[in-house]
Write a protein that holds these residues in place. Structure first.
Motif, PDB file in Angstrom:
ATOM      1  N   LEU A  68       0.780  -0.712   0.141  1.00 19.12           N
ATOM      2  CA  LEU A  68       0.767  -0.339  -0.067  1.00 19.12           C
ATOM      3  C   LEU A  68       0.907   1.102  -0.167  1.00 19.12           C
ATOM      4  CD1 LEU A  68      -2.625  -1.339   2.416  1.00 19.12           C
ATOM      5  CD2 LEU A  68      -2.688  -1.479   0.277  1.00 19.12           C
ATOM      6  N   ALA A  69       0.420   1.879  -0.719  1.00 20.02           N
ATOM      7  CA  ALA A  69       1.623   3.886  -0.673  1.00 20.02           C
ATOM      8  C   ALA A  69       0.608   4.178  -0.503  1.00 20.02           C
ATOM      9  CB  ALA A  69       1.617   3.654  -2.882  1.00 20.02           C
ATOM     10  N   LEU A  70       0.433   5.280   0.958  1.00 21.32           N
ATOM     11  CA  LEU A  70      -0.737   5.395   1.733  1.00 21.32           C
ATOM     12  C   LEU A  70       0.225   7.222   1.171  1.00 21.32           C
ATOM     13  CD1 LEU A  70      -2.235   6.263   4.058  1.00 21.32           C
ATOM     14  CD2 LEU A  70      -0.789   5.974   5.643  1.00 21.32           C
ATOM     15  N   MET A  71      -0.565   8.238   0.496  1.00 18.69           N
ATOM     16  CA  MET A  71      -0.584   9.075   0.159  1.00 18.69           C
ATOM     17  C   MET A  71      -1.274   9.891   1.321  1.00 18.69           C
ATOM     18  SD  MET A  71      -1.921   8.916  -3.601  1.00 18.69           S
ATOM     19  CE  MET A  71      -3.918   8.037  -3.293  1.00 18.69           C
ATOM     20  N   ARG A  72       0.328  10.561   2.134  1.00 18.94           N
ATOM     21  CA  ARG A  72      -0.321  11.605   3.008  1.00 18.94           C
ATOM     22  C   ARG A  72      -0.510  13.249   2.536  1.00 18.94           C
ATOM     23  NH1 ARG A  72       1.733   8.397   8.285  1.00 18.94           N
ATOM     24  NH2 ARG A  72       0.491   9.981   8.798  1.00 18.94           N
ATOM     25  N   ARG A  73      -1.369  13.989   3.493  1.00 17.04           N
ATOM     26  CA  ARG A  73      -1.064  15.094   3.292  1.00 17.04           C
ATOM     27  C   ARG A  73      -1.447  16.045   4.785  1.00 17.04           C
ATOM     28  NH1 ARG A  73      -6.186  16.210  -0.600  1.00 17.04           N
ATOM     29  NH2 ARG A  73      -6.467  14.478   0.949  1.00 17.04           N
ATOM     30  N   PRO A  74      -1.140  16.982   4.626  1.00 18.45           N
ATOM     31  CA  PRO A  74      -1.459  17.217   6.576  1.00 18.45           C
ATOM     32  C   PRO A  74      -2.745  17.344   6.435  1.00 18.45           C
ATOM     33  CG  PRO A  74       0.251  19.015   4.746  1.00 18.45           C
ATOM     34  CD  PRO A  74      -0.362  17.479   4.078  1.00 18.45           C
ATOM     35  N   GLY A  75      -3.152  17.545   7.801  1.00 20.58           N
ATOM     36  CA  GLY A  75      -4.161  17.622   8.119  1.00 20.58           C
ATOM     37  C   GLY A  75      -5.597  16.176   8.453  1.00 20.58           C
ATOM     38  N   TYR A  76      -4.574  15.508   7.839  1.00 13.41           N
ATOM     39  CA  TYR A  76      -5.183  14.088   7.393  1.00 13.41           C
ATOM     40  C   TYR A  76      -4.549  13.103   8.333  1.00 13.41           C
ATOM     41  CZ  TYR A  76      -8.203  15.304   3.284  1.00 13.41           C
ATOM     42  OH  TYR A  76      -8.553  16.274   2.191  1.00 13.41           O
ATOM     43  N   ALA A  77      -5.081  12.557   9.623  1.00 15.52           N
ATOM     44  CA  ALA A  77      -5.205  11.629  10.813  1.00 15.52           C
ATOM     45  C   ALA A  77      -5.530  10.430  10.522  1.00 15.52           C
ATOM     46  CB  ALA A  77      -5.190  12.506  12.517  1.00 15.52           C
ATOM     47  N   LEU A  78      -4.744   9.349  10.895  1.00 15.43           N
ATOM     48  CA  LEU A  78      -5.423   7.913  11.314  1.00 15.43           C
ATOM     49  C   LEU A  78      -5.210   8.087  12.155  1.00 15.43           C
ATOM     50  CD1 LEU A  78      -1.404   6.826   9.936  1.00 15.43           C
ATOM     51  CD2 LEU A  78      -3.235   6.992   8.516  1.00 15.43           C
ATOM     52  N   ASN A  79      -7.124   6.836  12.075  1.00 16.28           N
ATOM     53  CA  ASN A  79      -7.363   6.518  13.177  1.00 16.28           C
ATOM     54  C   ASN A  79      -6.922   5.188  13.641  1.00 16.28           C
ATOM     55  OD1 ASN A  79      -8.465   4.249  11.337  1.00 16.28           O
ATOM     56  ND2 ASN A  79     -10.029   4.820  11.023  1.00 16.28           N
ATOM     57  N   ALA A  80      -7.361   4.500  15.112  1.00 16.52           N
ATOM     58  CA  ALA A  80      -6.701   3.825  15.895  1.00 16.52           C
ATOM     59  C   ALA A  80      -6.185   2.625  14.617  1.00 16.52           C
ATOM     60  CB  ALA A  80      -7.790   3.554  16.635  1.00 16.52           C
ATOM     61  N   PHE A  81      -7.674   1.957  13.776  1.00 14.81           N
ATOM     62  CA  PHE A  81      -7.564   1.217  13.202  1.00 14.81           C
ATOM     63  C   PHE A  81      -6.141   1.178  11.610  1.00 14.81           C
ATOM     64  CE2 PHE A  81      -7.958   0.088   8.724  1.00 14.81           C
ATOM     65  CZ  PHE A  81      -7.699  -2.002   9.075  1.00 14.81           C
ATOM     66  N   ALA A  82      -6.355   2.467  11.281  1.00 17.68           N
ATOM     67  CA  ALA A  82      -5.133   2.441  11.077  1.00 17.68           C
ATOM     68  C   ALA A  82      -3.372   3.168  10.789  1.00 17.68           C
ATOM     69  CB  ALA A  82      -5.200   3.892   9.536  1.00 17.68           C
ATOM     70  N   ALA A  83      -3.686   3.551  11.576  1.00 19.01           N
ATOM     71  CA  ALA A  83      -2.097   3.840  12.403  1.00 19.01           C
ATOM     72  C   ALA A  83      -1.507   2.014  13.467  1.00 19.01           C
ATOM     73  CB  ALA A  83      -2.755   4.437  13.756  1.00 19.01           C
ATOM     74  N   ALA A  84      -2.558   1.038  13.707  1.00 25.58           N
ATOM     75  CA  ALA A  84      -1.752   0.000  14.509  1.00 25.58           C
ATOM     76  C   ALA A  84      -1.504  -0.871  12.933  1.00 25.58           C
ATOM     77  CB  ALA A  84      -3.041  -0.817  14.657  1.00 25.58           C
ATOM     78  N   LEU A  85      -2.130  -1.015  11.818  1.00 26.27           N
ATOM     79  CA  LEU A  85      -1.822  -1.107  10.485  1.00 26.27           C
ATOM     80  C   LEU A  85      -0.700  -0.721   9.995  1.00 26.27           C
ATOM     81  CD1 LEU A  85      -3.556  -3.716   8.981  1.00 26.27           C
ATOM     82  CD2 LEU A  85      -4.080  -1.426   7.284  1.00 26.27           C
ATOM     83  N   LEU A  86      -1.155   0.363  10.426  1.00 29.10           N
ATOM     84  CA  LEU A  86       1.236   1.342   9.997  1.00 29.10           C
ATOM     85  C   LEU A  86       1.466   0.532  10.268  1.00 29.10           C
ATOM     86  CD1 LEU A  86       2.148   3.092   7.867  1.00 29.10           C
ATOM     87  CD2 LEU A  86       1.780   5.083   9.380  1.00 29.10           C
ATOM     88  N   ALA A  87       1.629   0.412  11.706  1.00 28.91           N
ATOM     89  CA  ALA A  87       2.761   0.100  12.973  1.00 28.91           C
ATOM     90  C   ALA A  87       3.067  -1.543  12.867  1.00 28.91           C
ATOM     91  CB  ALA A  87       2.463  -0.004  13.859  1.00 28.91           C
ATOM     92  N   GLU A  88       2.421  -2.630  11.958  1.00 31.10           N
ATOM     93  CA  GLU A  88       2.646  -4.009  11.828  1.00 31.10           C
ATOM     94  C   GLU A  88       2.941  -3.731  10.698  1.00 31.10           C
ATOM     95  OE1 GLU A  88       0.505  -8.014  11.918  1.00 31.10           O
ATOM     96  OE2 GLU A  88      -0.839  -6.419  12.228  1.00 31.10           O
ATOM     97  N   HIS A  89       2.715  -3.017   9.756  1.00 30.29           N
ATOM     98  CA  HIS A  89       3.029  -3.267   8.364  1.00 30.29           C
ATOM     99  C   HIS A  89       4.376  -2.677   7.618  1.00 30.29           C
ATOM    100  CE1 HIS A  89       0.783  -6.772   7.949  1.00 30.29           C
ATOM    101  NE2 HIS A  89      -0.114  -6.187   8.887  1.00 30.29           N
TER     102      HIS A  89
END
Length: 203
Positions: A122-143
Motif C-alpha cells: 500500500l502506498a499511503l498518500m499522506r497530506r497535512p491535516g489528515y490523521a490516521l484513526n486507531a485502526f489505520a495507525a495499528a495497521l501502519l505500525a505492523e506493516h
C-alpha cells in the motif's frame, strides 16, 4: 495502481500519483476507472466518458496509463479482485496500491481487505491535516516499511509518501461545472477543453 470513479479526474488525483511515482521510482502508475461501484452510488456520467477523460489526463506523463479492466466486467469491481488479476499477470513484480489516509482509515470495511497486503504494497498518500484513526495507525505500525525496505519485495508493506496538498475534489468540481464556471488550473488543459465542450456536467 490508483482506482477511482474519476468523475471527473483532476489535479488532486494526478499530482499525488506523480509524487508517489517519483518517490518510489515506479515504472508506471495505472489509473483504473471503476465501472460498477459496490459501496457508493453509481456515477451519473458513463464509464466510457470518465475513461476518456483519464486517457486525456494521463497522456502527458509517460509513466501514467489507463487500465480499463474494470470497465470490461459486468459485475461490481472490488480492489482485491483487480489487484489479484494484476498479480496473476505479474507474479514477481513489486506492486503498489495507491490510497489516501481516508481510505486507509476505512480499509477494514472493504471487501476481503485483509488479502490486499498479500497482493501488493500500500502506498499511503499522506497530506497535512489528515490523521490516521486507531485502526489505520495499528495497521501502519505492523506493516510500515520505508521505500528502501519495500524495494525488491513484491507485496506486504505500507509505505508512506508525503504528497502535494491540493484541496480539490470531484464533488466540488462537479458543482463548479454545474454552475457554469471554468475548471482552469483544477484539471489538465486537455480535460478542461473536453469538459467545456460537453454537457454531461451542466445542470
Amino acid at each position: 495502481m490508483l482506482g477511482g470513479t474519476f468523475d471527473p479526474i483532476h489535479v488532486g488525483h494526478l499530482r499525488p500519483a506523480l509524487d508517489v511515482c517519483h518517490a518510489l521510482a515506479l515504472d508506471e502508475v495505472r489509473f483504473v476507472p471503476c465501472h460498477l461501484t459496490p459501496h457508493r452510488p453509481q456515477p451519473e456520467r458513463s464509464s466510457a466518458l470518465r475513461a476518456d477523460m483519464v486517457t486525456l489526463a494521463v497522456d502527458a506523463v509517460a509513466a501514467f496509463v489507463l487500465d480499463d479492466r474494470e470497465m470490461r466486467r459486468d459485475v461490481p469491481s472490488y480492489t482485491v479482485d483487480t489487484l489479484g488479476a494484476l498479480r496473476g499477470e505479474h507474479p514477481d513484480a513489486e506492486l503498489y496500491f495507491l490510497l489516501g489516509v481516508d481510505s486507509l482509515n476505512g480499509l477494514d470495511r472493504w471487501h476481503r481487505w485483509s488479502e490486499l497486503l498479500g497482493l501488493a504494497h500500500l502506498a499511503l498518500m499522506r497530506r497535512p491535516g489528515y490523521a490516521l484513526n486507531a485502526f489505520a495507525a495499528a495497521l501502519l505500525a505492523e506493516h510500515g516499511l520505508t521505500a528502501e525496505a519495500a524495494r525488491g519485495r513484491p507485496c506486504g508493506g505500507i509505505v508512506s509518501v508525503d504528497t502535494t496538498a491540493l484541496d480539490v475534489s470531484s464533488t466540488a468540481l462537479r458543482a463548479l461545472l454545474a454552475a457554469g464556471h471554468d475548471p482552469k488550473y483544477l484539471v489538465p488543459d486537455s480535460v478542461r477543453e473536453f469538459l467545456l465542450n460537453r454537457t454531461e456536467y451542466q445542470e
